[in-house]
Scaffold this motif. Structure first.
Motif, PDB file in Angstrom:
ATOM      1  N   UNK A 382       0.850  -1.193   0.000  1.00 23.51           N
ATOM      2  CA  UNK A 382       0.000   0.000   0.000  1.00 23.51           C
ATOM      3  C   UNK A 382       0.881   1.237   0.000  1.00 23.51           C
ATOM      4  N   UNK A 383       0.489   2.266  -0.722  1.00 18.69           N
ATOM      5  CA  UNK A 383       1.324   3.457  -0.852  1.00 18.69           C
ATOM      6  C   UNK A 383       1.546   4.145   0.489  1.00 18.69           C
ATOM      7  N   UNK A 384       0.512   4.229   1.326  1.00 20.50           N
ATOM      8  CA  UNK A 384       0.651   4.924   2.611  1.00 20.50           C
ATOM      9  C   UNK A 384       1.595   4.164   3.540  1.00 20.50           C
ATOM     10  N   UNK A 385       1.537   2.818   3.459  1.00 22.04           N
ATOM     11  CA  UNK A 385       2.372   2.013   4.351  1.00 22.04           C
ATOM     12  C   UNK A 385       3.832   2.063   3.924  1.00 22.04           C
ATOM     13  N   UNK A 386       4.063   1.939   2.636  1.00 18.40           N
ATOM     14  CA  UNK A 386       5.449   1.922   2.152  1.00 18.40           C
ATOM     15  C   UNK A 386       6.150   3.248   2.377  1.00 18.40           C
ATOM     16  N   UNK A 387       5.384   4.325   2.587  1.00 13.26           N
ATOM     17  CA  UNK A 387       5.979   5.642   2.812  1.00 13.26           C
ATOM     18  C   UNK A 387       6.376   5.871   4.271  1.00 13.26           C
ATOM     19  N   UNK A 388       5.979   4.984   5.173  1.00 10.42           N
ATOM     20  CA  UNK A 388       6.261   5.185   6.594  1.00 10.42           C
ATOM     21  C   UNK A 388       7.713   4.831   6.922  1.00 10.42           C
ATOM     22  N   UNK A 389       8.341   5.591   7.833  1.00  8.63           N
ATOM     23  CA  UNK A 389       9.694   5.221   8.275  1.00  8.63           C
ATOM     24  C   UNK A 389       9.638   3.946   9.118  1.00  8.63           C
ATOM     25  N   UNK A 390      10.736   3.184   9.063  1.00  5.53           N
ATOM     26  CA  UNK A 390      10.799   1.894   9.758  1.00  5.53           C
ATOM     27  C   UNK A 390      12.061   1.819  10.605  1.00  5.53           C
ATOM     28  N   UNK A 391      11.884   1.626  11.910  1.00  2.00           N
ATOM     29  CA  UNK A 391      13.024   1.369  12.799  1.00  2.00           C
ATOM     30  C   UNK A 391      13.437  -0.082  12.567  1.00  2.00           C
ATOM     31  N   UNK A 392      14.514  -0.254  11.805  1.00  4.26           N
ATOM     32  CA  UNK A 392      14.845  -1.588  11.318  1.00  4.26           C
ATOM     33  C   UNK A 392      15.951  -2.278  12.099  1.00  4.26           C
ATOM     34  N   UNK A 393      16.759  -1.498  12.869  1.00  2.00           N
ATOM     35  CA  UNK A 393      17.871  -2.139  13.562  1.00  2.00           C
ATOM     36  C   UNK A 393      18.314  -1.257  14.730  1.00  2.00           C
ATOM     37  N   UNK A 394      18.999  -1.874  15.694  1.00  2.00           N
ATOM     38  CA  UNK A 394      19.604  -1.137  16.808  1.00  2.00           C
ATOM     39  C   UNK A 394      20.984  -1.725  17.092  1.00  2.00           C
ATOM     40  N   UNK A 395      21.848  -0.889  17.657  1.00  2.00           N
ATOM     41  CA  UNK A 395      23.159  -1.340  18.125  1.00  2.00           C
ATOM     42  C   UNK A 395      23.385  -0.758  19.505  1.00  2.00           C
ATOM     43  N   UNK A 396      24.051  -1.489  20.368  1.00  2.00           N
ATOM     44  CA  UNK A 396      24.352  -1.019  21.724  1.00  2.00           C
ATOM     45  C   UNK A 396      25.862  -0.923  21.886  1.00  2.00           C
ATOM     46  N   UNK A 397      26.302   0.231  22.351  1.00  2.00           N
ATOM     47  CA  UNK A 397      27.729   0.416  22.660  1.00  2.00           C
ATOM     48  C   UNK A 397      27.868   0.788  24.127  1.00  2.00           C
ATOM     49  N   UNK A 398      28.929   0.288  24.729  1.00  4.98           N
ATOM     50  CA  UNK A 398      29.241   0.567  26.130  1.00  4.98           C
ATOM     51  C   UNK A 398      30.638   1.174  26.165  1.00  4.98           C
ATOM     52  N   UNK A 399      30.732   2.384  26.690  1.00  2.60           N
ATOM     53  CA  UNK A 399      32.002   3.124  26.683  1.00  2.60           C
ATOM     54  C   UNK A 399      32.613   3.163  25.282  1.00  2.60           C
ATOM     55  N   UNK A 400      31.729   3.320  24.264  1.00  3.98           N
ATOM     56  CA  UNK A 400      32.176   3.444  22.890  1.00  3.98           C
ATOM     57  C   UNK A 400      32.479   2.134  22.195  1.00  3.98           C
ATOM     58  N   UNK A 401      32.389   1.014  22.921  1.00  6.18           N
ATOM     59  CA  UNK A 401      32.660  -0.302  22.332  1.00  6.18           C
ATOM     60  C   UNK A 401      31.355  -1.063  22.112  1.00  6.18           C
ATOM     61  N   UNK A 402      31.269  -1.865  21.037  1.00  3.55           N
ATOM     62  CA  UNK A 402      30.109  -2.766  20.930  1.00  3.55           C
ATOM     63  C   UNK A 402      30.006  -3.600  22.215  1.00  3.55           C
ATOM     64  N   UNK A 403      28.795  -3.833  22.660  1.00  2.73           N
ATOM     65  CA  UNK A 403      28.601  -4.501  23.953  1.00  2.73           C
ATOM     66  C   UNK A 403      29.383  -5.809  24.034  1.00  2.73           C
ATOM     67  N   UNK A 404      29.361  -6.605  22.970  1.00  2.00           N
ATOM     68  CA  UNK A 404      30.030  -7.911  23.002  1.00  2.00           C
ATOM     69  C   UNK A 404      31.525  -7.756  23.277  1.00  2.00           C
TER      70      UNK A 404
END
Length: 574
Positions: A382-404
Motif C-alpha cells: 500500500x502506498x501509505x504504508x510503504x511511505x512510513x519510516x521503519x526502525x529496522x535495527x539497533x546497536x548497543x555500545x558501552x564506553x564506545x565499544x560494541x557490547x560484546x
C-alpha cells in the motif's frame, strides 16, 4: 483398429448396499429429497419402537407429493422419472432410494403397494406390485431401522432444520431455520444462494459445515477473508474475518459427489464458482466505509475486477515483547489504533534486536519524537504504508565499544551506554539516532542459558543505585519481564513455580548489583522463613531468631530461638 466405450457391469447392482453409509441421517436426507422433487410441501414421519426390542424402530414416512407412477423406477439404479426441470436444476442420480436397501421396506402410492427386501434391492429376487382398494395420496414408505426412537428422531430433525419442506415428527412440527441467517450480504451465484458474514445464527462453529443441500450439510473449505472493520461496544476498532455459507438451490454448474452428495466434485467449475464468490465478497468490502484487507487480498480483488480503496491505517502500538507468552509487555498493553494521521508514526521491525534496552531508554528520552507502532507486513505494498519510516535495527555500545567487545574485557560498570537506532526512510538515506541508556539487558535469545539470566549492565550512579531501588521504573520487574522464559519440558515445574523461582532470583541479582552483597543477603533472609516456620514460631512464642556463625566454614551456622523471658534455646543448624 478397435474401439472401446464405457459400460456398466450388471454386477454393480449386487453391490448397491455399499453405495451409501447406511446412517440414519443419510436415509432421511434421501427420502426428503425425493419428496421435495415430487412436489411435496409436507412430510409426516412417525417413529415407534417395535415391541420387545428397544433398539429396533419402525419408521413411517408419508409425503403429499405427486406420488409414484412407475414403481419399476424405484429399483432402476441410475435412472428416474423426474421432470426435465428437476433434471436440469438438480442433476438427480436415480440412486437415492437404494439407501433403504438394508431395511425391509413397504411402499404405498395411489392404488399400488410393493414390499422390498434386501435381495430385491440387490437384484437377486423380484417383487410383486399389488393393487389396493384404498388410495394413498402422495407416497408412504414404511421401513425398520436398527436404532432407538430417540436417535432416529434426532437424525430426522437435524436434516429437516434447513430444508424447504414442513416436517412433522410424531405429530410435532420441526422448527426450520434459514441457513444463511446472520449474513450481512447475500448473492445468488450459479444457482447457489451465498451468504457473507462474520458469523451465522444457526449451527455455526469453527469447523463449520458451510454448504446446505436442501437440509443435508457438508463442509467444503472456503478461505475466510480477514479485514472487515467494526467498532466494539467500547468504541475500539476490531478486525474480523468475512466468511461464506452456501445454500444450494440448483446444481447446474457446481457438482456434488454422487450418490449421496456428501462432498463437492473438485473441478474447474468449482474453482470458477469460488472465484465468483470471492469477487462478490470483495464487492461487499467495497460497500464499507473502511477496510483492513491485506495487500495480497487487495490485489486479488483487483485481479477479479473489483476496484477497492486502499486499506485503512489500522496499526498496533509497539512495546518490547517478553520472551514468555504468559507475560504482558512491561511498559504498556498492545492497542490497535485507527490512525487519522500518519505524520507521527514510526514502524518498528518485528525482529528488532535490543528492544528492551531501547524501550527502557525511551522512558527518559524521546529523541525519536514519534509514536511507535508494530510493523504490519501484510500492509506492505500500500502506498501509505510503504511511505512510513521503519526502525529496522539497533546497536548497543558501552564506553564506545560494541557490547560484546566490552563484555569480554571484564571492566567495571561503565559511565556511558548508548543505543543507536537505524531508521529506514522511503525517500532519503537511513537516519541514525543515538539514545543514552541507563541499562542494557541482553535479549534472551542471545543469552547462553548455561549461565542463568538476566544478563545486564547499568551505568555507574544509575537511577536505581539507592537503598530503595527507586528509579523511573521497577528495575527488578523490568528485568524479569524481559528475560523470563518458562520451560515446557515434561519434567519442568509448573509455570507458576518457575515464575516464582525466577522472580526471587532476579530480585537477588538486582539487590547484589545495585545495593551490594549486604542488601542481597538481607533480601534472602527476609524471604527465608516459610509460612510453616512463621506459624511454629508464633505457636511456641519465639521473640527472635538468631543466626550465629560457628566457624569459618560456609555451613557453620547455629540457629538460636529467643523467647520473651530471655531464655535462649539454641537449635543446631542441619
Amino acid at each position: 483398429m478397435s474401439t472401446i466405450r464405457a459400460q456398466i457391469s450388471p454386477t454393480i447392482l449386487s453391490k448397491a448396499d455399499r453405495l451409501f453409509r447406511n446412517d440414519d441421517a443419510g436415509v432421511f436426507v434421501e427420502l426428503l429429497q425425493n419428496a421435495r422433487r415430487a412436489g411435496a410441501n409436507r412430510v409426516d414421519i412417525r417413529i415407534e419402537q417395535l415391541p420387545g426390542d428397544a433398539c429396533v424402530s419402525r419408521v413411517t414416512f408419508h409425503d403429499n407429493g405427486g406420488g409414484i407412477d412407475d414403481f419399476q423406477k424405484l429399483l432402476t439404479l441410475g435412472d428416474s422419472d423426474w421432470t426435465t426441470d428437476v433434471r436440469d436444476a438438480e442433476d438427480p442420480a436415480g440412486m437415492g432410494f437404494f439407501s433403504l436397501c438394508h431395511s425391509a421396506v413397504e411402499v404405498w402410492s395411489g392404488h399400488q403397494r410393493v414390499v422390498l427386501s434386501r435381495d430385491v434391492f440387490l437384484g437377486s429376487l423380484e417383487a410383486q406390485v399389488v393393487s389396493t382398494k384404498k388410495k394413498v395420496p402422495g407416497t408412504r414408505i414404511v421401513f425398520t431401522r436398527d436404532a432407538s426412537v430417540n436417535l432416529l428422531v434426532s437424525a430426522a430433525r437435524r436434516v429437516s432444520e434447513f430444508g424447504p419442506i414442513e416436517v412433522f415428527i410424531n405429530s410435532d412440527q420441526v422448527d426450520r431455520h434459514d441457513f444463511l441467517e446472520g449474513a450481512q450480504h447475500r448473492e445468488i451465484i450459479d444457482g447457489i444462494d451465498v451468504g457473507f458474514g462474520t458469523s451465522f445464527r444457526w449451527q455455526f462453529g469453527f469447523n463449520d459445515e458451510n454448504w446446505n443441500f436442501h437440509g443435508a450439510l457438508i463442509r467444503e473449505a472456503f478461505d475466510s477473508i480477514p479485514g472487515l472493520l467494526r467498532l466494539d461496544q467500547f468504541g475500539r476498532w476490531q478486525t474480523e474475518s468475512l466468511r461464506a455459507r452456501f445454500n444450494v438451490l440448483e446444481v447446474g454448474r457446481v457438482k456434488l459427489q454422487l450418490p449421496d452428495r456428501r462432498a463437492i466434485v473438485q473441478d474447474e467449475r468449482l474453482r470458477e464458482f469460488e472465484r465468483k464468490v470471492r469477487a462478490a465478497a470483495y464487492r461487499f468490502f467495497g460497500t464499507q466505509d473502511h477496510h483492513a484487507l491485506a495487500f495480497a487480498h487487495w490485489t486479488e480483488a483487483q485481479s477479479l475486477g473489483v476496484a477497492l480503496r486502499e486499506a485503512a491505517p489500522l496499526l498496533k502500538t509497539w512495546h518490547a515483547a517478553p520472551l514468555d507468552d504468559g507475560i504482558d509487555p512491561f511498559f504498556g498493553s498492545i492497542e490497535e489504533h485507527f490512525l487519522p494521521s500518519l505524520d507521527e508514526v514510526l514502524l518498528v521491525s518485528r525482529c528488532l534486536p535490543n528492544q528492551h534496552t531501547l524501550e527502557a531508554a525511551l522512558q527518559e528520552d524521546s529523541l525519536l519524537d514519534r509514536e511507535l507502532y508494530q510493523a504490519a507486513d501484510h500492509y506492505a505494498g500500500y502506498s501509505w504504508y510503504d511511505a512510513l519510516p521503519l526502525l529496522k535495527d539497533t546497536r548497543v555500545t558501552v564506553e564506545g565499544l560494541p557490547y560484546a567487545e566490552w563484555e569480554k574485557k571484564s571492566l567495571p560498570r561503565p559511565e556511558k551506554i548508548v543505543v543507536t537506532a537505524i531508521i529506514k526512510q522511503s525517500d532519503t538515506a537511513d537516519a541514525v539516532v543515538d539514545l543514552p541508556a541507563a541499562i542494557h539487558v541482553v535479549d534472551g535469545d542471545d543469552v547462553d542459558w548455561g549461565d542463568e539470566a538476566p544478563v545486564f549492565v547499568a551505568v555507574r550512579n544509575s537511577p536505581w543505585d539507592n537503598d530503595a531501588l527507586a528509579g523511573p521504573f521497577d528495575i527488578a520487574q523490568f528485568l524479569f519481564d524481559a528475560t523470563f522464559r518458562s520451560s515446557e519440558d515434561v519434567e519442568a515445574d509448573s509455570w507458576d513455580t518457575q515464575r516464582d523461582y525466577y522472580d526471587a532470583h532476579v530480585q537477588r541479582e538486582v539487590d547484589d548489583y545495585f545495593r551490594g552483597p549486604r542488601a542481597a543477603l538481607m533480601g534472602i533472609l527476609e524471604n527465608s522463613l516459610s509460612w510453616d516456620a512463621r506459624r511454629y514460631a508464633k505457636q511456641v512464642g519465639v521473640q527472635e531468631i538468631r543466626f550465629k556463625t560457628n566457624g569459618a566454614a560456609a555451613d557453620g551456622w547455629k540457629i538460636e530461638l529467643v523467647f520473651p523471658d530471655d531464655q535462649e534455646q539454641p537449635l543446631e543448624a542441619m
